[in-house]
Write an enzyme that holds these catalytic residues in place. Structure first.
Site, PDB file in Angstrom:
ATOM      1  N   ASP A 224      97.247  70.942   0.442  1.00 55.38           N
ATOM      2  CA  ASP A 224      98.307  71.848   0.790  1.00 55.38           C
ATOM      3  C   ASP A 224      97.859  73.211   1.096  1.00 55.38           C
ATOM      4  O   ASP A 224      97.317  73.883   0.060  1.00 55.38           O
ATOM      5  CB  ASP A 224      99.624  71.866  -0.419  1.00 55.38           C
ATOM      6  CG  ASP A 224     100.983  72.270  -0.002  1.00 55.38           C
ATOM      7  OD1 ASP A 224     100.743  72.740   1.027  1.00 55.38           O
ATOM      8  OD2 ASP A 224     101.978  71.910  -0.693  1.00 55.38           O
ATOM      9  N   HIS A 319     106.589  66.543   8.450  1.00 58.81           N
ATOM     10  CA  HIS A 319     106.884  67.956   7.857  1.00 58.81           C
ATOM     11  C   HIS A 319     106.083  68.872   8.713  1.00 58.81           C
ATOM     12  O   HIS A 319     106.311  69.866   9.163  1.00 58.81           O
ATOM     13  CB  HIS A 319     106.512  68.104   6.346  1.00 58.81           C
ATOM     14  CG  HIS A 319     106.460  69.218   5.672  1.00 58.81           C
ATOM     15  ND1 HIS A 319     107.788  70.021   5.324  1.00 58.81           N
ATOM     16  CD2 HIS A 319     105.391  70.128   5.205  1.00 58.81           C
ATOM     17  CE1 HIS A 319     107.442  71.148   4.852  1.00 58.81           C
ATOM     18  NE2 HIS A 319     106.056  71.185   4.684  1.00 58.81           N
TER      19      HIS A 319
HETATM   20  C1  LIG Z   1     110.150  76.963   4.922  1.00 58.30           C
HETATM   21  C2  LIG Z   1     108.947  76.770   4.741  1.00 58.30           C
HETATM   22  C3  LIG Z   1     107.987  75.711   3.967  1.00 58.30           C
HETATM   23  C4  LIG Z   1     108.765  75.225   2.665  1.00 58.30           C
HETATM   24  C5  LIG Z   1     109.915  75.528   1.767  1.00 58.30           C
HETATM   25  C6  LIG Z   1     107.693  73.990   2.310  1.00 58.30           C
HETATM   26  C7  LIG Z   1     107.666  73.164   1.560  1.00 58.30           C
HETATM   27  C8  LIG Z   1     106.586  72.055   1.290  1.00 58.30           C
HETATM   28  N1  LIG Z   1     105.739  71.917   1.751  1.00 58.30           N
HETATM   29  C9  LIG Z   1     104.983  71.057   1.200  1.00 58.30           C
HETATM   30  C10 LIG Z   1     103.737  70.219   1.605  1.00 58.30           C
HETATM   31  C11 LIG Z   1     102.941  70.697   2.805  1.00 58.30           C
HETATM   32  N2  LIG Z   1     103.365  71.533   3.723  1.00 58.30           N
HETATM   33  C12 LIG Z   1     102.439  71.609   4.685  1.00 58.30           C
HETATM   34  C13 LIG Z   1     102.181  72.543   5.741  1.00 58.30           C
HETATM   35  C14 LIG Z   1     103.104  73.530   6.154  1.00 58.30           C
HETATM   36  N3  LIG Z   1     104.483  73.885   5.432  1.00 58.30           N
HETATM   37  C15 LIG Z   1     104.979  74.916   5.688  1.00 58.30           C
HETATM   38  C16 LIG Z   1     106.088  75.425   5.365  1.00 58.30           C
HETATM   39  C17 LIG Z   1     106.876  75.167   4.560  1.00 58.30           C
HETATM   40  N4  LIG Z   1     106.601  73.971   3.474  1.00 58.30           N
HETATM   41  C18 LIG Z   1     104.270  75.327   7.064  1.00 58.30           C
HETATM   42  C19 LIG Z   1     104.550  76.447   7.811  1.00 58.30           C
HETATM   43  C20 LIG Z   1     103.181  74.371   7.141  1.00 58.30           C
HETATM   44  C21 LIG Z   1     102.104  74.520   7.942  1.00 58.30           C
HETATM   45  C22 LIG Z   1     102.494  73.515   9.386  1.00 58.30           C
HETATM   46  C23 LIG Z   1     101.370  73.707  10.472  1.00 58.30           C
HETATM   47  O1  LIG Z   1     101.182  74.786  11.023  1.00 58.30           O
HETATM   48  O2  LIG Z   1     100.794  72.598  10.375  1.00 58.30           O
HETATM   49  C24 LIG Z   1     101.137  70.677   4.322  1.00 58.30           C
HETATM   50  C25 LIG Z   1     100.316  70.250   5.159  1.00 58.30           C
HETATM   51  C26 LIG Z   1      99.116  70.991   4.886  1.00 58.30           C
HETATM   52  C27 LIG Z   1      98.920  72.621   5.400  1.00 58.30           C
HETATM   53  O3  LIG Z   1      98.973  72.844   6.384  1.00 58.30           O
HETATM   54  O4  LIG Z   1      99.221  73.077   4.483  1.00 58.30           O
HETATM   55  C28 LIG Z   1     101.674  70.033   3.225  1.00 58.30           C
HETATM   56  C29 LIG Z   1     100.801  68.892   2.407  1.00 58.30           C
HETATM   57  C30 LIG Z   1     105.823  70.517   0.226  1.00 58.30           C
HETATM   58  C31 LIG Z   1     105.314  69.481  -0.998  1.00 58.30           C
HETATM   59  C32 LIG Z   1     106.778  71.289   0.103  1.00 58.30           C
HETATM   60  C33 LIG Z   1     107.634  71.327  -0.888  1.00 58.30           C
HETATM   61  C34 LIG Z   1     107.716  70.768  -2.043  1.00 58.30           C
HETATM   62 FE   LIG Z   2     105.013  72.824   3.702  1.00 53.45          FE
END
Ligand SMILES: C=CC1=C(C)c2cc3[nH]c(cc4nc(cc5[nH]c(cc1n2)c(C)c5CCC(=O)O)C(CCC(=O)O)=C4C)c(C)c3C=C
Ligand SMILES: [Fe+2]
Length: 410
Positions: A224, A319
């Protein structure tokens, strides 16, 4: 080679030798393990000695690599504190944190020895102001528009007592005693001026936990943080910090806005899904973090890529697709979230998840549009519950001899 590795190797070779002599040892009436010499005590390593400067253009605790321990808390001003009391508190907190982050005792405070000998351990303390503090301190004219309350998102189950707050502190360190000591010192120093409204604890991977350091994992097992803006990116500062030249209000120059959400993971339900389903929910492979469109962890996500049968390689509700800047008019934020585990709920399910912490230049073009979209169409939302929420203005860093919030308070 570090002391730790040296200790590990010598222990391994000793164990090898013990294997050969094990039968002799057993015959002599003591276990082979008892032949192993105790490891030499390890001196304070570079982990303990690492110090992050407190003074600077931006506050510490935003762009630095994540430490392993987080305490985050919101404080409310006590009635009557007002602007003079708030100013005195920010001055005092800044003096104390400037010392603690360099491994020095807090000047003018009784030494409790909780973190004595532990080193600064990359301690950072980041401060923020919530919308509610401005009226209490007679600073309404300086309230940033960007601090407008976050909208209510569908499916939010927010506990208001564990949301919002006048002041925010984020304490991060690579040692639990160092982190606790800093938080406790801040609380003591606030006596009579502010009291803790809520406090939460998080954790991340220990420094040196793996020989191949990569992006950390969350409690669902996913890597993440991969697609976070990187400090080397040309537009990194524009995404994360309020530009000094066009800052409105001016006191937010070089500052940032932090969105905090406590997001509980429905881990029992998550664990019942097949790996294929779990990977399609996120859009990345669990073990490697590589996008389902191919490549390795750091390969850019290809949202157009199709499987041989014509279906999207990264599903429409994955996601990473729904959260991607490409799906949100370029909206971006720097996520610096920590895992939390607060035991088990009455039904036996873990009370665990993500303390989502995201810094951005403007939440109205960062977090808000992305969360709006996620709340409507993110496959992950079936497995998470947003339980707390807060938004804080994080002012720029303090100059030597200055204090955090000086431009707001003077
Ligand atoms: C509003 C914003 C976001 C929330 C709330 C959120 C919750 C959340 N995310 C994960 C796990 C992952 N998120 C990943 C990517 C990712 N997440 C957000 C935003 C929020 N996440 C963004 C902007 C991104 C990047 C998207 C991109 O440009 O590709 C990932 C993938 C790896 C990474 O890029 O970080 C994971 C895994 C959880 C488990 C969670 C709530 C519990
Ligand atoms: Fe996320």
């Amino acid at each position: 080679m570090t002391n730790h590795q040296a200790g590990h190797l010598s222990r391994r070779s000793l164990l090898g030798a013990a294997g050969i002599t094990g039968a002799v040892a057993a015959a002599a009436g003591f276990g082979a393990g008892e032949l192993v010499e105790p490891k030499a005590p390890t001196a304070l390593t570079t982990v303990g000695g690492d110090a992050v400067p407190f003074h600077g253009t931006h506050q510490a605790g935003i762009v630095e690599p994540m430490q392993s321990v987080l305490h985050t808390a919101a404080f409310d001003l006590t009635p009557g504190t007002g602007r003079p009391g708030l100013t005195a508190l920010m001055k005092r907190w800044s003096v104390v944190v400037a010392a603690l982050t360099q491994g020095q005792p807090a000047p003018g405070a009784r030494e409790d020895h909780v973190a004595t000998d532990a080193g600064p351990n990359s301690l950072t303390v980041t401060f923020g102001f919530g919308a509610s503090v401005f009226a209490k301190a007679g600073l309404q004219a300086r309230l940033p528009e960007a601090l407008a309350p976050l909208p209510a998102f569908p499916e939010d189950q927010l506990d208001r007592a564990r949301s919002d707050g006048d002041l925010w502190v984020q304490v991060c360190a690579n040692d639990p005693l160092v982190a606790f000591h800093a938080l406790r010192t801040l609380q003591r120093e606030a006596a009579g001026k502010a009291t803790v409204r809520w406090q939460m604890n998080g954790f991340s991977r220990s420094p040196g936990a793996t020989a191949h350091p990569h992006t950390g994992r969350n409690l669902m097992g996913q890597i993440d943080g991969t697609n976070n803006p990187k400090p080397g990116d040309e537009d990194f500062a524009a995404k994360v910090f309020v530009p000094a030249a066009q800052a409105a209000p001016a006191w937010m120059a070089n500052g940032s806005y932090v969105v905090f959400r406590r997001i509980r993971m429905l881990l029992d339900s998550w664990d019942r899904q097949s790996l294929t389903v779990q990977e399609r929910v996120i859009g990345r492979h669990q073990a490697s973090g590589a996008p389902l469109s191919g490549g390795t962890e750091t390969t850019p996500v290809d949202l157009e890529k199709q499987n041989p049968d014509g279906s999207l390689a990264i599903p429409g509700d994955a996601h990473v697709r729904v959260a991607a800047p490409a799906s949100n008019q370029g909206a971006a934020m720097l996520r610096r979230g920590y895992s939390y585990h607060d035991g088990f709920r009455p039904d036996g399910a873990p009370d665990a998840g993500l303390l989502f912490i995201a810094f951005q230049a403007d939440p109205l073009t960062g977090f808000v549009p992305v969360q709006r979209k996620l709340a409507r169409g993110d496959a992950l939302s079936r497995f998470v519950v947003h339980e707390s929420s807060a938004l804080f203005a994080v002012p720029g860093g303090a100059a030597e001899g200055g204090y955090v919030g000086q431009a707001l308070l003077e």
